[in-house]
Design an enzyme around this catalytic site. Structure first.
Site, PDB file in Angstrom:
ATOM      1  N   CYS A 230       2.552  22.718  76.158  1.00 53.11           N
ATOM      2  CA  CYS A 230       2.793  22.944  74.726  1.00 53.11           C
ATOM      3  C   CYS A 230       3.892  21.998  74.225  1.00 53.11           C
ATOM      4  O   CYS A 230       4.995  21.976  74.791  1.00 53.11           O
ATOM      5  CB  CYS A 230       3.189  24.400  74.483  1.00 53.11           C
ATOM      6  SG  CYS A 230       3.588  24.696  72.742  1.00 53.11           S
TER       7      CYS A 230
ATOM      8  N   GLY B 259      -8.969  16.815  75.932  1.00 53.53           N
ATOM      9  CA  GLY B 259      -8.553  15.774  74.999  1.00 53.53           C
ATOM     10  C   GLY B 259      -9.728  15.150  74.302  1.00 53.53           C
ATOM     11  O   GLY B 259     -10.539  14.473  74.925  1.00 53.53           O
TER      12      GLY B 259
ATOM     13  N   ARG C  41     -10.395  21.785  70.000  1.00 51.75           N
ATOM     14  CA  ARG C  41     -10.667  21.629  68.562  1.00 51.75           C
ATOM     15  C   ARG C  41     -12.143  21.428  68.249  1.00 51.75           C
ATOM     16  O   ARG C  41     -12.606  21.749  67.160  1.00 51.75           O
ATOM     17  CB  ARG C  41      -9.840  20.460  68.001  1.00 51.75           C
ATOM     18  CG  ARG C  41      -8.372  20.802  67.875  1.00 51.75           C
ATOM     19  CD  ARG C  41      -7.555  19.597  67.473  1.00 51.75           C
ATOM     20  NE  ARG C  41      -7.576  18.568  68.517  1.00 51.75           N
ATOM     21  CZ  ARG C  41      -6.844  17.471  68.475  1.00 51.75           C
ATOM     22  NH1 ARG C  41      -6.071  17.231  67.435  1.00 51.75           N
ATOM     23  NH2 ARG C  41      -6.875  16.587  69.463  1.00 51.75           N
TER      24      ARG C  41
ATOM     25  N   MET D  10      -6.369  28.385  72.595  1.00 47.95           N
ATOM     26  CA  MET D  10      -5.574  27.820  71.503  1.00 47.95           C
ATOM     27  C   MET D  10      -4.753  28.912  70.815  1.00 47.95           C
ATOM     28  O   MET D  10      -5.300  29.938  70.399  1.00 47.95           O
ATOM     29  CB  MET D  10      -6.506  27.166  70.482  1.00 47.95           C
ATOM     30  CG  MET D  10      -7.047  25.822  70.947  1.00 47.95           C
ATOM     31  SD  MET D  10      -8.058  25.014  69.698  1.00 47.95           S
ATOM     32  CE  MET D  10      -9.595  25.887  69.914  1.00 47.95           C
TER      33      MET D  10
ATOM     34  N   GLN E 277      -3.145  32.971  79.608  1.00 48.61           N
ATOM     35  CA  GLN E 277      -2.218  31.838  79.717  1.00 48.61           C
ATOM     36  C   GLN E 277      -0.809  32.268  79.346  1.00 48.61           C
ATOM     37  O   GLN E 277      -0.603  32.843  78.275  1.00 48.61           O
ATOM     38  CB  GLN E 277      -2.631  30.676  78.823  1.00 48.61           C
ATOM     39  CG  GLN E 277      -1.744  29.466  79.129  1.00 48.61           C
ATOM     40  CD  GLN E 277      -1.971  28.278  78.215  1.00 48.61           C
ATOM     41  OE1 GLN E 277      -1.709  28.346  77.023  1.00 48.61           O
ATOM     42  NE2 GLN E 277      -2.469  27.192  78.762  1.00 48.61           N
TER      43      GLN E 277
HETATM   44  C1  LIG Z   1      -4.181  24.863  67.115  1.00 52.89           C
HETATM   45  C2  LIG Z   1      -4.083  24.538  68.573  1.00 52.89           C
HETATM   46  C3  LIG Z   1      -3.537  25.449  69.436  1.00 52.89           C
HETATM   47  C4  LIG Z   1      -3.443  25.162  70.798  1.00 52.89           C
HETATM   48  N1  LIG Z   1      -2.939  26.103  71.622  1.00 52.89           N
HETATM   49  C5  LIG Z   1      -2.935  25.870  72.965  1.00 52.89           C
HETATM   50  C6  LIG Z   1      -2.510  26.883  73.865  1.00 52.89           C
HETATM   51  O1  LIG Z   1      -2.120  27.985  73.466  1.00 52.89           O
HETATM   52  N2  LIG Z   1      -2.563  26.603  75.182  1.00 52.89           N
HETATM   53  C7  LIG Z   1      -3.000  25.386  75.664  1.00 52.89           C
HETATM   54  O2  LIG Z   1      -3.049  25.178  76.863  1.00 52.89           O
HETATM   55  N3  LIG Z   1      -3.394  24.425  74.824  1.00 52.89           N
HETATM   56  C8  LIG Z   1      -3.385  24.641  73.507  1.00 52.89           C
HETATM   57  N4  LIG Z   1      -3.824  23.664  72.662  1.00 52.89           N
HETATM   58  C9  LIG Z   1      -4.254  22.369  73.211  1.00 52.89           C
HETATM   59  C10 LIG Z   1      -5.742  22.343  73.519  1.00 52.89           C
HETATM   60  O3  LIG Z   1      -6.050  23.278  74.533  1.00 52.89           O
HETATM   61  C11 LIG Z   1      -6.194  20.950  73.973  1.00 52.89           C
HETATM   62  O4  LIG Z   1      -5.600  20.650  75.213  1.00 52.89           O
HETATM   63  C12 LIG Z   1      -5.856  19.866  72.983  1.00 52.89           C
HETATM   64  O5  LIG Z   1      -6.101  20.269  71.656  1.00 52.89           O
HETATM   65  C13 LIG Z   1      -6.654  18.595  73.282  1.00 52.89           C
HETATM   66  O6  LIG Z   1      -8.017  18.858  73.241  1.00 52.89           O
HETATM   67  P1  LIG Z   1      -8.924  18.510  71.934  1.00 52.89           P
HETATM   68  O7  LIG Z   1      -8.493  17.100  71.528  1.00 52.89           O
HETATM   69  O8  LIG Z   1     -10.313  18.593  72.461  1.00 52.89           O
HETATM   70  O9  LIG Z   1      -8.573  19.492  70.894  1.00 52.89           O
HETATM   71  C14 LIG Z   1      -3.900  23.913  71.295  1.00 52.89           C
HETATM   72  C15 LIG Z   1      -4.446  22.991  70.409  1.00 52.89           C
HETATM   73  C16 LIG Z   1      -4.539  23.280  69.064  1.00 52.89           C
HETATM   74  C17 LIG Z   1      -5.127  22.252  68.150  1.00 52.89           C
END
Ligand SMILES: Cc1cc2nc3c(=O)[nH]c(=O)nc-3n(C[C@H](O)[C@H](O)[C@H](O)COP(=O)(O)O)c2cc1C
Length: 314
Positions: A84, A185, A209, A1, A54
């Site tokens: 992204c 997700g 998250r 993230m 990444q």
């Molecule tokens: C603050 C934040 C930063 C994120 N940064 C990235 C990132 O740098 N690279 C990436 O592949 N996904 C990034 N994501 C997406 C997460 O990896 C994930 O795919 C997405 O939040 C869905 O998963 P979750 O609902 O379990 O959080 C980010 C998500 C959040 C909330």
């Protein structure tokens, strides 16, 4: 993230069961220029393995230069971000913007596979919007390009981080590919991690998250998947122990002021659900280690501590 997954954060999560981890998303352009802040994002340590870097990019030559910089570091995987949703990213044809151009994405992935020197993976979303859910096509193209694993966030770019996760499209992708598919997700609790496996047949689940202020989710999920039933709660002492460790790692990595300031948001996440508004307010106004340690101590002895069970939503 992005903005989160720095070395201290990864070490805390690994101590509590996180296996594979990735750096924050790093721009290929900044890497190619070897900017100081970007090189800091490549920092790692012995216990921080296996580790993927990444990258985000859209121009093959810039990406090759970035890979050249990365070759001086011993990353286990290079992951390419095609997920992204940020406006400034997609408007320059990067990140989730590439979901609208699967052919271009395939060509970029081929360049990365040929130049990375380590296994390459890709992170995609279900599609650009609800009228163009094309993850199955994108994923097949990625596999053809030679990537060795695929991460899919089951939401469209339009959904960003809210709305329902599309388990069906993740299953479709999983069933179309031979390479491992790791699903993302709303893997926010051990029960939701289990649900992701069950609904999609995926090979792995990526936790994002769900680990904010809750690094115990990794061990909790592993135990739950093995058939454990009792809800896991870290308890006030364990929470304070991990918070202190996280703070000290931040300070060692960034120095006191920046380390404490970067810890502020984590304080709020660790204290999520607790009625400690005043403590959170104080946390957001300090840059001093002693004060942050005091706040962690006050949080531990607060009557609200232990009210929340971070992983017992199942
Ligand atoms: C603050 C934040 C930063 C994120 N940064 C990235 C990132 O740098 N690279 C990436 O592949 N996904 C990034 N994501 C997406 C997460 O990896 C994930 O795919 C997405 O939040 C869905 O998963 P979750 O609902 O379990 O959080 C980010 C998500 C959040 C909330």
């Amino acid at each position: 993230m992005a903005g989160i997954s720095d070395l201290p954060y990864r070490l805390i999560n690994r101590a509590l069961g996180c296996g594979l981890a990735f750096t924050e998303m790093i721009s290929a352009g900044s890497l190619a220029h070897k900017s100081k802040n970007t090189l800091k994002m490549l920092s790692t340590s012995e216990g921080d393995r296996p580790l993927g870097a990444q990258i985000l990019g859209g121009d093959p030559e810039t990406i090759k230069r970035a890979l050249d910089v990365l070759s001086g570091y011993a990353f286990d995987i290079i992951d390419f971000n095609a997920a992204c949703p940020a406006q400034k990213v997609v408007s320059s044809g990067k990140g989730a913007g590439l979901l609208r151009e699967p052919e271009r994405l395939q060509k970029l992935l081929k360049v990365i596979v040929e130049n990375a020197g380590v296994p390459v993976t890709v992170k995609i979303r279900s599609g650009w919007d609800e009228t163009s859910v094309n993850a199955a096509e994108t994923a097949l193209r990625a596999q053809e390009a030679g990537v060795q694993g695929l991460f899919i966030h089951g939401r469209t770019r339009r959904q960003k981080y809210s709305g329902e996760v599309d388990y069906r499209i993740i299953r479709e992708v999983k069933e179309s590919l031979e390479i491992p598919v790791i699903a993302s997700g709303d893997a926010l609790t051990p029960a939701l991690v289990k649900k992701m496996f069950k609904e999609t047949g995926c090979d792995g689940v990526a936790i994002a998250r769900g680990a904010l202020g809750n690094p115990w989710i990794f061990r909790g999920s592993a135990e739950y998947l093995k058939g454990g039933t009792s809800p896991f709660s870290p308890g006030a002492d364990e929470m304070a122990r991990i918070m202190k460790e996280h703070l000290e790692l931040n300070i060692a990595f960034y120095g006191e002021k920046t380390g404490v300031m970067r810890f502020r948001k984590f304080f709020a996440w660790y204290a999520r659900g607790m009625a400690v508004k005043e403590l959170k307010g104080r946390a957001f106004s300090t840059g001093a280690r002693d004060e942050m340690l005091r706040l962690i101590g006050e949080l531990r002895s607060s009557p609200a501590s232990g009210d929340t069970c971070l992983t017992c939503a199942y």
